[in-house]
Design an enzyme around this catalytic site. Sequence first.
Site, short mmCIF file in Angstrom:
data_model
loop_
_atom_site.label_atom_id
_atom_site.label_comp_id
_atom_site.label_asym_id
_atom_site.label_seq_id
_atom_site.Cartn_x
_atom_site.Cartn_y
_atom_site.Cartn_z
N HIS A 72 44.29 36.29 50.91
CA HIS A 72 42.95 36.05 51.44
C HIS A 72 42.56 34.60 51.22
O HIS A 72 42.51 34.13 50.10
CB HIS A 72 41.92 36.96 50.74
CG HIS A 72 41.96 38.38 51.22
ND1 HIS A 72 40.91 39.24 51.05
CD2 HIS A 72 42.92 39.07 51.87
CE1 HIS A 72 41.22 40.42 51.58
NE2 HIS A 72 42.44 40.34 52.07
N TYR A 384 37.11 30.83 41.35
CA TYR A 384 37.52 32.13 41.89
C TYR A 384 39.04 32.20 42.09
O TYR A 384 39.67 33.19 41.75
CB TYR A 384 36.80 32.41 43.22
CG TYR A 384 36.92 33.85 43.67
CD1 TYR A 384 36.04 34.83 43.21
CD2 TYR A 384 37.94 34.24 44.55
CE1 TYR A 384 36.17 36.15 43.61
CE2 TYR A 384 38.07 35.55 44.96
CZ TYR A 384 37.17 36.51 44.49
OH TYR A 384 37.31 37.81 44.88
C1 PHB Z 1 38.38 45.42 43.36
O1 PHB Z 1 38.94 45.42 44.46
O2 PHB Z 1 38.45 46.39 42.58
C2 PHB Z 1 37.57 44.25 42.95
C3 PHB Z 1 37.62 43.09 43.72
C4 PHB Z 1 36.88 41.99 43.35
C5 PHB Z 1 36.08 42.04 42.23
C6 PHB Z 1 36.03 43.18 41.45
C7 PHB Z 1 36.78 44.29 41.82
O3 PHB Z 1 35.31 40.96 41.91
#
Ligand code: PHB
Length: 389
Positions: A72, A384
């Site tokens: 992504h 991130y």
């Molecule tokens: C998840 O897909 O479980 C997920 C994705 C992003 C996050 C937290 C959980 O910030």
Amino acid sequence: MRTQVCIIGGGPSGLLLAQLLHLSGIESVVVERHGRTHVLARIRAGVLEWGSVERLRAAGLGARMDREGFVHGGIHLAAQNRSFRIDLQARAGRPVMVYGQTEVTRDLYAARDAAGGTVIHGAEGVALHDLDGARPHVTYSLDGVGQRIDCDFVAGCDGFHGVARRSVPAGALRTFERVYPFGWLGVLSETPPVGDELIYAHHDRGFALCSMRNRRLSRYYIQVPLEARLEAWPDSAFWDELRRRIPTDAAERIETGPAIEKSIVALRSFVAEPMRWGRLFLVGDAAHIVPPTGAKGLNLAVSDVHYLHQALAAFYRDGEAGGIETYSATALRRVWKATRFSWWMTTTLHRFPEAGNFGQRIQESELDDLETSATAQTALAENYVGLPF
Ligand code: PHB
Ligand code: RFL
């Protein structure tokens, strides 16, 4: 039994450490309380930083991830029906990989099996001894029979509720904690994801997140009060509430179906310092917990393991103990940055009723800044996708 490193906990931290040590010619034994089926049934994280992806590949765990995972290049942030994209690739030079923790763990077990690694399941009453001496040992019982493992080092990879952190004398650890006044209700459903990328939504009614595992499996979360009970959230109520909190176009597009997993987690930030006591190392959730908003929990486990593996490899290869001495300080620097980022994402995106109307406006203004400022977007994107090791 005798081994070089006794690893407590067969989650991602423990299994990855065992795999990396094996590749460096260092012996280990993993001691896990639960059965393998139980460990593989846990639905948890979904987003891997690029640094984690590279380390998993280097550990020989890349094949299925590269085939089945989804790269992504951005995420979407939404606030009261406005939505904008943070271009991770453009702002931070790297994407992330969507590949579930369950799959990472499955790949790790396959790799341990292929290498003939020892993972003991169903170990009860695990206890750690002589951690401050030169010859620590671990005891537990298996099917009611007492067992003992002598080792050079113990790696505490047994999660937040494990025994390792509790084995350090109270005065030797300092802990830092923030408990948030809400939790996340999560649903896994066999439906196509609502878009190509994740949507993090701030809303008056509370935070919501649209995530995914693959083309036919979606993962959704909504912020709920701490006292929320699963019985109060039948599937239809969950979908209705989710639709209210996400942008209209997503709400209209979303395909709903029966929840195949539904759970509530409390959100907390927690750090224990230092991450080493004598010959015990704390690794991953055993040492720290972040709220899931920044998708950092699993990634921090990977970076702790990376530092510890380097330290142990230098020790066994060259007799160099410097990495062991600095493991805690090195790992904690990255832990605190991820703790700060996860706290900030949580604070920016959730509804805090007690913050009042001033707090609400500050949040809206922060989201406005993120929508319009390249600098603000870059700061988010760099964190991130993961800070350098
Ligand atoms: C998840 O897909 O479980 C997920 C994705 C992003 C996050 C937290 C959980 O910030
Ligand atoms: P784990 O995965 O908790 O594994 C620890 C292992 O140790 C075993 N164990 C013991 N074994 C022997 N003796 C004992 N006394 C033991 N006590 C425990 C346990 O059975 C287990 O197998 O820790 P690890 O390996 O450090 O991995 C960390 C990650 O699992 C964790 O950071 C993330 O999953 C956090 N997390 C999430 N992170 C995200 O980035 N995104 C998410 O969506 C997300 N969702 C979650 C989560 C953590 C959760 N927990 C821990 C309650 C959802 C949940 C429910």
